[in-house]
Design a protein around this motif. Structure first.
Motif, PDB file in Angstrom:
ATOM      1  N   ILE A 359     -15.523   5.570  -4.297  1.00 18.56           N
ATOM      2  CA  ILE A 359     -14.169   6.032  -3.951  1.00 18.56           C
ATOM      3  C   ILE A 359     -13.717   5.395  -2.646  1.00 18.56           C
ATOM      4  CG2 ILE A 359     -12.723   8.033  -3.459  1.00 18.56           C
ATOM      5  CD1 ILE A 359     -14.753   9.716  -5.066  1.00 18.56           C
ATOM      6  N   SER A 360     -12.633   4.648  -2.715  1.00 17.72           N
ATOM      7  CA  SER A 360     -12.076   4.021  -1.515  1.00 17.72           C
ATOM      8  C   SER A 360     -10.821   4.741  -1.027  1.00 17.72           C
ATOM      9  CB  SER A 360     -11.735   2.548  -1.786  1.00 17.72           C
ATOM     10  OG  SER A 360     -10.824   2.432  -2.865  1.00 17.72           O
ATOM     11  N   HIS A 361     -10.085   5.386  -1.942  1.00 17.77           N
ATOM     12  CA  HIS A 361      -8.821   6.009  -1.566  1.00 17.77           C
ATOM     13  C   HIS A 361      -8.585   7.274  -2.393  1.00 17.77           C
ATOM     14  CE1 HIS A 361      -8.332   1.823  -0.287  1.00 17.77           C
ATOM     15  NE2 HIS A 361      -7.451   2.257   0.589  1.00 17.77           N
ATOM     16  N   ARG A 362      -7.944   8.236  -1.739  1.00 18.50           N
ATOM     17  CA  ARG A 362      -7.475   9.448  -2.414  1.00 18.50           C
ATOM     18  C   ARG A 362      -5.971   9.542  -2.199  1.00 18.50           C
ATOM     19  NH1 ARG A 362     -12.252  10.201  -0.135  1.00 18.50           N
ATOM     20  NH2 ARG A 362     -13.975  11.106  -1.343  1.00 18.50           N
ATOM     21  N   MET A 363      -5.251   9.858  -3.247  1.00 18.11           N
ATOM     22  CA  MET A 363      -3.795   9.931  -3.174  1.00 18.11           C
ATOM     23  C   MET A 363      -3.297  11.165  -3.904  1.00 18.11           C
ATOM     24  SD  MET A 363      -2.534   6.021  -3.944  1.00 18.11           S
ATOM     25  CE  MET A 363      -2.952   4.654  -2.876  1.00 18.11           C
ATOM     26  N   ASP A 364      -2.124  11.607  -3.522  1.00 18.74           N
ATOM     27  CA  ASP A 364      -1.441  12.651  -4.268  1.00 18.74           C
ATOM     28  C   ASP A 364      -0.990  12.076  -5.612  1.00 18.74           C
ATOM     29  OD1 ASP A 364       1.011  14.362  -5.096  1.00 18.74           O
ATOM     30  OD2 ASP A 364       0.127  15.504  -3.452  1.00 18.74           O
ATOM     31  N   LEU A 365      -0.946  12.920  -6.629  1.00 24.57           N
ATOM     32  CA  LEU A 365      -0.449  12.485  -7.931  1.00 24.57           C
ATOM     33  C   LEU A 365       0.927  11.842  -7.813  1.00 24.57           C
ATOM     34  CD1 LEU A 365      -0.722  12.416 -11.052  1.00 24.57           C
ATOM     35  CD2 LEU A 365       0.324  14.698 -11.080  1.00 24.57           C
ATOM     36  N   GLU A 366       1.747  12.352  -6.919  1.00 26.90           N
ATOM     37  CA  GLU A 366       3.093  11.801  -6.747  1.00 26.90           C
ATOM     38  C   GLU A 366       3.064  10.343  -6.300  1.00 26.90           C
ATOM     39  OE1 GLU A 366       5.981  13.289  -7.476  1.00 26.90           O
ATOM     40  OE2 GLU A 366       4.985  15.126  -8.145  1.00 26.90           O
ATOM     41  N   ASP A 367       1.964   9.918  -5.700  1.00 23.93           N
ATOM     42  CA  ASP A 367       1.839   8.544  -5.218  1.00 23.93           C
ATOM     43  C   ASP A 367       1.164   7.630  -6.237  1.00 23.93           C
ATOM     44  OD1 ASP A 367       2.951   9.274  -2.733  1.00 23.93           O
ATOM     45  OD2 ASP A 367       0.995   9.990  -2.027  1.00 23.93           O
ATOM     46  N   ALA A 368       0.995   8.100  -7.466  1.00 29.98           N
ATOM     47  CA  ALA A 368       0.281   7.329  -8.484  1.00 29.98           C
ATOM     48  C   ALA A 368       0.886   5.943  -8.741  1.00 29.98           C
ATOM     49  CB  ALA A 368       0.187   8.124  -9.779  1.00 29.98           C
ATOM     50  N   PRO A 369       2.228   5.781  -8.798  1.00 29.19           N
ATOM     51  CA  PRO A 369       2.753   4.428  -9.007  1.00 29.19           C
ATOM     52  C   PRO A 369       2.308   3.441  -7.922  1.00 29.19           C
ATOM     53  CG  PRO A 369       4.453   6.046  -9.474  1.00 29.19           C
ATOM     54  CD  PRO A 369       3.305   6.794  -8.860  1.00 29.19           C
ATOM     55  N   THR A 370       2.281   3.899  -6.677  1.00 27.25           N
ATOM     56  CA  THR A 370       1.773   3.049  -5.602  1.00 27.25           C
ATOM     57  C   THR A 370       0.292   2.769  -5.805  1.00 27.25           C
ATOM     58  OG1 THR A 370       3.385   3.902  -4.027  1.00 27.25           O
ATOM     59  CG2 THR A 370       1.411   2.886  -3.108  1.00 27.25           C
ATOM     60  N   GLY A 371      -0.459   3.792  -6.251  1.00 29.69           N
ATOM     61  CA  GLY A 371      -1.871   3.611  -6.523  1.00 29.69           C
ATOM     62  C   GLY A 371      -2.130   2.549  -7.571  1.00 29.69           C
ATOM     63  N   TYR A 372      -1.355   2.558  -8.643  1.00 28.43           N
ATOM     64  CA  TYR A 372      -1.507   1.541  -9.684  1.00 28.43           C
ATOM     65  C   TYR A 372      -1.244   0.147  -9.114  1.00 28.43           C
ATOM     66  CZ  TYR A 372      -2.240   4.146 -14.028  1.00 28.43           C
ATOM     67  OH  TYR A 372      -2.785   4.892 -15.048  1.00 28.43           O
ATOM     68  N   GLN A 373      -0.190   0.013  -8.335  1.00 23.41           N
ATOM     69  CA  GLN A 373       0.161  -1.285  -7.776  1.00 23.41           C
ATOM     70  C   GLN A 373      -0.943  -1.782  -6.838  1.00 23.41           C
ATOM     71  OE1 GLN A 373       1.707  -1.691  -4.197  1.00 23.41           O
ATOM     72  NE2 GLN A 373       1.130  -3.816  -4.602  1.00 23.41           N
ATOM     73  N   LYS A 374      -1.477  -0.883  -6.017  1.00 27.80           N
ATOM     74  CA  LYS A 374      -2.540  -1.262  -5.083  1.00 27.80           C
ATOM     75  C   LYS A 374      -3.824  -1.627  -5.827  1.00 27.80           C
ATOM     76  CE  LYS A 374      -0.481  -0.536  -1.060  1.00 27.80           C
ATOM     77  NZ  LYS A 374      -0.279  -1.623  -0.066  1.00 27.80           N
ATOM     78  N   PHE A 375      -4.198  -0.823  -6.813  1.00 27.43           N
ATOM     79  CA  PHE A 375      -5.424  -1.071  -7.577  1.00 27.43           C
ATOM     80  C   PHE A 375      -5.314  -2.385  -8.350  1.00 27.43           C
ATOM     81  CE2 PHE A 375      -8.486   0.487 -11.042  1.00 27.43           C
ATOM     82  CZ  PHE A 375      -9.599   0.243 -10.269  1.00 27.43           C
ATOM     83  N   HIS A 376      -4.107  -2.719  -8.748  1.00 25.21           N
ATOM     84  CA  HIS A 376      -3.864  -3.956  -9.488  1.00 25.21           C
ATOM     85  C   HIS A 376      -3.890  -5.177  -8.575  1.00 25.21           C
ATOM     86  CE1 HIS A 376      -1.338  -7.038 -11.505  1.00 25.21           C
ATOM     87  NE2 HIS A 376      -1.842  -6.553 -12.615  1.00 25.21           N
ATOM     88  N   ASP A 377      -3.252  -5.061  -7.407  1.00 25.04           N
ATOM     89  CA  ASP A 377      -3.016  -6.226  -6.547  1.00 25.04           C
ATOM     90  C   ASP A 377      -4.006  -6.375  -5.404  1.00 25.04           C
ATOM     91  OD1 ASP A 377      -0.812  -6.757  -8.137  1.00 25.04           O
ATOM     92  OD2 ASP A 377       0.610  -5.829  -6.745  1.00 25.04           O
ATOM     93  N   GLU A 378      -4.712  -5.311  -5.033  1.00 25.59           N
ATOM     94  CA  GLU A 378      -5.595  -5.353  -3.866  1.00 25.59           C
ATOM     95  C   GLU A 378      -6.987  -4.827  -4.239  1.00 25.59           C
ATOM     96  OE1 GLU A 378      -3.758  -3.644  -0.350  1.00 25.59           O
ATOM     97  OE2 GLU A 378      -1.758  -4.040  -1.166  1.00 25.59           O
ATOM     98  N   GLN A 379      -7.593  -5.478  -5.231  1.00 26.53           N
ATOM     99  CA  GLN A 379      -8.834  -4.959  -5.791  1.00 26.53           C
ATOM    100  C   GLN A 379     -10.021  -5.076  -4.854  1.00 26.53           C
ATOM    101  OE1 GLN A 379      -9.643  -6.082  -9.859  1.00 26.53           O
ATOM    102  NE2 GLN A 379      -7.482  -6.018 -10.415  1.00 26.53           N
ATOM    103  N   ASN A 380      -9.943  -5.931  -3.863  1.00 25.62           N
ATOM    104  CA  ASN A 380     -11.043  -6.000  -2.910  1.00 25.62           C
ATOM    105  C   ASN A 380     -11.145  -4.714  -2.099  1.00 25.62           C
ATOM    106  OD1 ASN A 380     -13.173  -7.560  -1.450  1.00 25.62           O
ATOM    107  ND2 ASN A 380     -11.779  -7.240   0.273  1.00 25.62           N
ATOM    108  N   ASP A 381     -10.012  -4.163  -1.708  1.00 29.62           N
ATOM    109  CA  ASP A 381     -10.003  -2.979  -0.853  1.00 29.62           C
ATOM    110  C   ASP A 381      -9.936  -1.680  -1.646  1.00 29.62           C
ATOM    111  OD1 ASP A 381      -9.997  -4.501   1.547  1.00 29.62           O
ATOM    112  OD2 ASP A 381      -7.861  -4.878   1.270  1.00 29.62           O
TER     113      ASP A 381
END
Length: 393
Positions: A359-381
């Motif tokens: 686990i690298s990050h925890r987010m609110d469900l409301e922030d899920a679209p940002t989470g998808y974008q980050k997981f897609h584009d910044e997979q190293n972190d």
């Protein structure tokens, strides 16, 4: 309730949708306490999986508290459960063989024709993963209906936090089954393509099953670092010729077993992969199986190929001749999660398996679209994102 919904390629939104209700006496409703974004979700995000519809609720890795039960559910209100991503009846021919991901009754009758036409047979249902796999609402939501709740969910003892057991829903048993399908013997050298969540659990599982050496292949430094923490040797495919390196590391023999944890969206500037990308972008092809081709070519003669990675359609340029001439064995399939849950839960309780490292990050469900974008584009972190409904409220 609030839920993450799919609206097209790279377009996911948190919407207000209708609350789920009991449909079948074997159902239960759970209030989601933790859910995660899976690498397989990115195939939906990238538009690779067919039969998605606008407004479909995503998510197949989740757990929570039982808040409502059908008349034939074996669960009780207030229990904490982890839910397998596969939906299986527990009583058909395949479930009787513990082949839960091949369940005959996991798909509603109206959805079986799609899979029948594409794959020859319908498979088990999956949460939040297209109408080809049942059209079931997923768990990236505040509440979710769980069919066959007398078969699937496993009750979590008090005092164990979500982070330790959430990945029982998918990626931990998937990594474990990947290692099991590699038929690992004491002294084996195992090569794992892809150090995403499934690949890292495959690395951990391979050592637990007796592998002497595990060689992990990726190009993200952070993921390779995590693999080394389990004792793996690592190769960066952007800096190394993988075939030559594996031959050198194994005295020219090749790995005893190879595990493809990459799947249909292989990366890398290789001729075959570039051609695959062009075909996919022009709708002349579907999957990009470069990692799978590379694994087969590198595997030793008489070796074993394990393929936990997701593939969706048809592939070409697959090295069938090498596969046959070298006498390889391939094992693959969606994970029979229900079969592995009791043993893996006990291994977590006993401290033999750790899951929280991922686990690298925890987010609110409301922030899920940002989470998808980050997981897609910044997979190293972003190695793994856990979504918590109400985290910020």
């Amino acid at each position: 309730m609030r839920a993450l919904t799919w609206h097209g390629k790279h377009d996911v939104r948190v919407d207000t949708v209708e609350d789920p209700g009991i449909v079948n006496p074997r159902d239960c409703i759970i209030k989601v306490t933790s859910t995660a974004i899976c690498g397989s979700d990115l195939h939906l995000y990238d538009g690779y999986i067919p039969t998605m519809k606008a407004g479909d609720i995503l998510g197949h890795e989740f757990m929570g508290e039982v808040v409502e039960v059908g008349a034939k559910s074996t669960l009780k209100k207030g229990q904490r459960v982890v839910v397998p991503f596969t939906i299986a009846c527990g009583s058909c021919y395949h479930c009787g063989k513990h082949q839960y991901s091949a369940c005959d009754n996991g798909l509603p009758a109206d959805n079986q024709d799609i899979a029948q036409e594409l794959y020859g047979h319908p498979m088990a249902g999956l949460f939040g993963y297209s109408h080809m796999t049942g059209g079931y609402a997923g768990g990236q939501a505040e509440y979710v209906r769980v069919p066959f709740s007398d078969v699937g969910p496993i009750v979590i003892p008090d005092g164990i936090e979500d982070d330790k057991v959430l990945f029982l829903s998918d990626i931990l048993p998937t990594g474990w089954m990947a290692a099991e399908n590699a038929d690992i013997e004491p002294g084996d050298t195992v090569a794992v393509w892809g150090c995403g969540p499934v690949g890292l659990f495959a690395v951990q599982s391979a050592f637990l099953m007796g592998a002497e050496r595990v060689i992990a292949i990726d190009h993200f430094p952070r993921r390779l670092e995590l693999a080394r923490k389990f004792g793996a040797e690592t190769l960066n495919f952007e800096q190394t010729d993988i075939y030559d390196a594996l031959m050198l590391m194994t005295g020219g023999i090749g790995p005893d077993a190879v595990i493809d944890s990459v799947g249909l969206e292989s990366h890398g500037l290789y001729v075959d992969n570039v051609v695959d990308q062009i075909k996919a972008s022009t709708f002349l092809g579907t999957d990009r199986p470069h990692a799978n081709r590379q694994a087969i070519i590198a595997c030793r003669k008489g070796g074993r190929v394990s393929m936990p990675a997701v593939y969706g359609g048809f592939v070409d340029k697959w090295p069938l001749g090498a596969f046959m001439e070298k006498g390889l064995t391939l094992k693959t399939g969606q994970t029979h999660v229900q079969h592995y849950l009791p043993g893996l839960l006990q291994a977590i309780i006993d401290g033999k398996i750790d899951t929280t490292f991922l686990i690298s990050h925890r987010m609110d469900l409301e922030d899920a679209p940002t989470g998808y974008q980050k997981f897609h584009d910044e997979q190293n972190d972003y190695t793994k994102i856990v979504l918590k409904p109400g985290l910020n409220g």
